[in-house]
Design an enzyme around this catalytic site. Structure first.
Site, mmCIF file in Angstrom:
data_model
loop_
_atom_site.group_PDB
_atom_site.id
_atom_site.type_symbol
_atom_site.label_atom_id
_atom_site.label_comp_id
_atom_site.label_asym_id
_atom_site.label_seq_id
_atom_site.Cartn_x
_atom_site.Cartn_y
_atom_site.Cartn_z
ATOM 1 N N ASP A 12 0.795 -1.379 0.128
ATOM 2 C CA ASP A 12 0.103 -0.090 0.012
ATOM 3 C C ASP A 12 1.011 1.277 -0.019
ATOM 4 O O ASP A 12 2.329 1.080 -0.007
ATOM 5 C CB ASP A 12 -1.109 0.036 1.255
ATOM 6 C CG ASP A 12 -0.472 0.202 2.533
ATOM 7 O OD1 ASP A 12 0.839 0.201 2.540
ATOM 8 O OD2 ASP A 12 -1.182 0.393 3.745
ATOM 9 N N HIS A 13 0.278 2.291 0.331
ATOM 10 C CA HIS A 13 1.087 3.700 0.243
ATOM 11 C C HIS A 13 2.132 3.679 1.364
ATOM 12 O O HIS A 13 3.171 4.348 1.022
ATOM 13 C CB HIS A 13 0.115 5.016 0.642
ATOM 14 C CG HIS A 13 -0.793 4.930 1.472
ATOM 15 N ND1 HIS A 13 -1.839 3.901 1.720
ATOM 16 C CD2 HIS A 13 -0.599 5.356 2.852
ATOM 17 C CE1 HIS A 13 -2.366 4.059 2.796
ATOM 18 N NE2 HIS A 13 -1.589 4.925 3.439
ATOM 19 N N CYS A 69 3.202 -3.457 4.014
ATOM 20 C CA CYS A 69 2.290 -2.221 4.346
ATOM 21 C C CYS A 69 3.061 -1.538 5.487
ATOM 22 O O CYS A 69 4.072 -1.549 5.793
ATOM 23 C CB CYS A 69 0.679 -2.761 4.911
ATOM 24 S SG CYS A 69 0.663 -3.608 6.172
ATOM 25 N N GLY A 70 2.370 -0.556 6.364
ATOM 26 C CA GLY A 70 2.914 0.107 7.208
ATOM 27 C C GLY A 70 3.588 -0.656 8.275
ATOM 28 O O GLY A 70 4.860 -0.389 8.582
ATOM 29 N N THR A 71 2.711 -1.489 8.842
ATOM 30 C CA THR A 71 3.241 -2.543 9.850
ATOM 31 C C THR A 71 3.572 -4.015 9.608
ATOM 32 O O THR A 71 4.100 -4.470 9.995
ATOM 33 C CB THR A 71 2.147 -2.541 11.121
ATOM 34 O OG1 THR A 71 1.035 -3.080 10.510
ATOM 35 C CG2 THR A 71 1.974 -1.406 11.580
ATOM 36 N N GLY A 72 3.009 -4.286 8.327
ATOM 37 C CA GLY A 72 2.896 -5.646 8.031
ATOM 38 C C GLY A 72 1.886 -6.526 8.445
ATOM 39 O O GLY A 72 1.669 -7.621 8.075
ATOM 40 N N ILE A 73 1.035 -5.833 9.498
ATOM 41 C CA ILE A 73 0.004 -6.445 10.054
ATOM 42 C C ILE A 73 -1.290 -6.788 9.197
ATOM 43 O O ILE A 73 -1.743 -7.938 9.058
ATOM 44 C CB ILE A 73 -0.407 -5.862 11.439
ATOM 45 C CG1 ILE A 73 0.703 -5.803 12.513
ATOM 46 C CG2 ILE A 73 -1.670 -6.608 12.049
ATOM 47 C CD1 ILE A 73 0.565 -5.061 13.585
ATOM 48 N N GLY A 74 -1.635 -5.746 8.635
ATOM 49 C CA GLY A 74 -2.815 -5.919 7.622
ATOM 50 C C GLY A 74 -2.553 -6.860 6.457
ATOM 51 O O GLY A 74 -3.706 -7.619 6.318
ATOM 52 N N MET A 75 -1.581 -6.720 5.913
ATOM 53 C CA MET A 75 -1.110 -7.622 4.796
ATOM 54 C C MET A 75 -1.231 -8.980 5.090
ATOM 55 O O MET A 75 -1.649 -9.984 4.186
ATOM 56 C CB MET A 75 0.190 -7.356 4.143
ATOM 57 C CG MET A 75 0.005 -5.854 3.341
ATOM 58 S SD MET A 75 -0.929 -6.023 1.878
ATOM 59 C CE MET A 75 -0.420 -4.606 1.059
ATOM 60 N N HIS A 102 10.718 -23.664 9.484
ATOM 61 C CA HIS A 102 9.690 -24.398 10.147
ATOM 62 C C HIS A 102 8.420 -24.160 9.523
ATOM 63 O O HIS A 102 7.484 -25.095 9.753
ATOM 64 C CB HIS A 102 9.664 -23.892 11.490
ATOM 65 C CG HIS A 102 10.879 -24.239 12.294
ATOM 66 N ND1 HIS A 102 10.694 -24.375 13.730
ATOM 67 C CD2 HIS A 102 12.086 -24.890 11.949
ATOM 68 C CE1 HIS A 102 11.885 -24.879 14.294
ATOM 69 N NE2 HIS A 102 12.776 -25.226 13.144
ATOM 70 N N ARG A 136 9.004 -32.990 10.402
ATOM 71 C CA ARG A 136 7.849 -32.770 11.421
ATOM 72 C C ARG A 136 7.116 -31.579 11.001
ATOM 73 O O ARG A 136 5.855 -31.421 11.490
ATOM 74 C CB ARG A 136 8.333 -32.796 12.776
ATOM 75 C CG ARG A 136 9.165 -31.759 13.252
ATOM 76 C CD ARG A 136 9.869 -32.095 14.488
ATOM 77 N NE ARG A 136 10.491 -30.690 14.868
ATOM 78 C CZ ARG A 136 11.777 -30.539 14.508
ATOM 79 N NH1 ARG A 136 12.596 -31.293 13.717
ATOM 80 N NH2 ARG A 136 12.517 -29.600 15.097
ATOM 81 N N HIS A 137 7.672 -30.688 10.653
ATOM 82 C CA HIS A 137 7.313 -29.268 10.074
ATOM 83 C C HIS A 137 6.250 -29.477 8.849
ATOM 84 O O HIS A 137 5.128 -28.786 8.858
ATOM 85 C CB HIS A 137 8.226 -28.342 9.797
ATOM 86 C CG HIS A 137 9.409 -28.012 10.811
ATOM 87 N ND1 HIS A 137 9.172 -27.664 12.356
ATOM 88 C CD2 HIS A 137 10.456 -28.416 11.053
ATOM 89 C CE1 HIS A 137 10.089 -27.724 13.066
ATOM 90 N NE2 HIS A 137 11.067 -28.119 12.233
#
Ligand code: RB5
Length: 150
Positions: A12-13, A69-75, A102, A136-137
């Site tokens: 995003d922007h 994105c700004g934080t990476g959280i939304g994406m 992992h 296992r992963h």
């Protein structure tokens, strides 16, 4: 870069400047980059770009994607709605390495307002060079991959 010669990217922007930087870095390494936008710093909605990238990874058109994105959280939230997408928010090197070893992460997410360009470059390099350990992963991933609907 053993695992990815083509990468689909989006931001995003708030992630635009870092996307441009990472795109240039990857292009310099002869990695093909498909840029799904955004293409300037005008305010946009991050889901519109997260969806574009996640769709291309989910469909198998691209093995790897990068979202910013700004934080990476939304994406991260958007991308992980898609079948077979394993998006990992990595704003540090340890997370970048472990998300590959992992979790077999296929989308790297970063926060353009959280990290600087040099750290981002290292995160991208480590993320692309680190192999999945399988074993296992793999079994653990199968447990949640199979319950995704979209
Ligand atoms: C945009 O202001 C910001 O909310 C977005 O870039 C992202 O951080 C959302 O998670």
């Amino acid at each position: 870069m053993e695992n990815a010669t083509s990468i689909v990217m989006g931001s995003d922007h708030a992630g635009f400047a870092l996307k441009e930087f990472v795109k240039k870095y990857l292009t310099g390494l002869n990695v093909n980059v498909e840029d799904c936008g955004t293409y300037n710093e005008d305010s946009v909605d991050y889901p519109d770009f997260g969806i574009k990238v996640a769709e291309k990874v989910s469909s198998g058109k691209f093995k790897r994607g990068i979202l910013i994105c700004g934080t990476g959280i939304g994406m991260s939230m958007v991308a992980n709605r898609f079948k077979s997408v394993r998006a990992a928010l990595c704003n540090n090197l340890f997370a970048a390495a472990m998300s590959r070893r992992h979790n077999d992460a296929n989308i790297l997410v970063m926060g353009g307002r959280v990290i600087g360009t040099e750290l981002a470059k290292e995160i991208v390099r480590v993320w692309l060079e680190t192999a999945f350990e399988g074993d296992r992963h793999k079994k653990r991933i199968e447990k949640f991959d199979s319950i995704q609907e979209k």
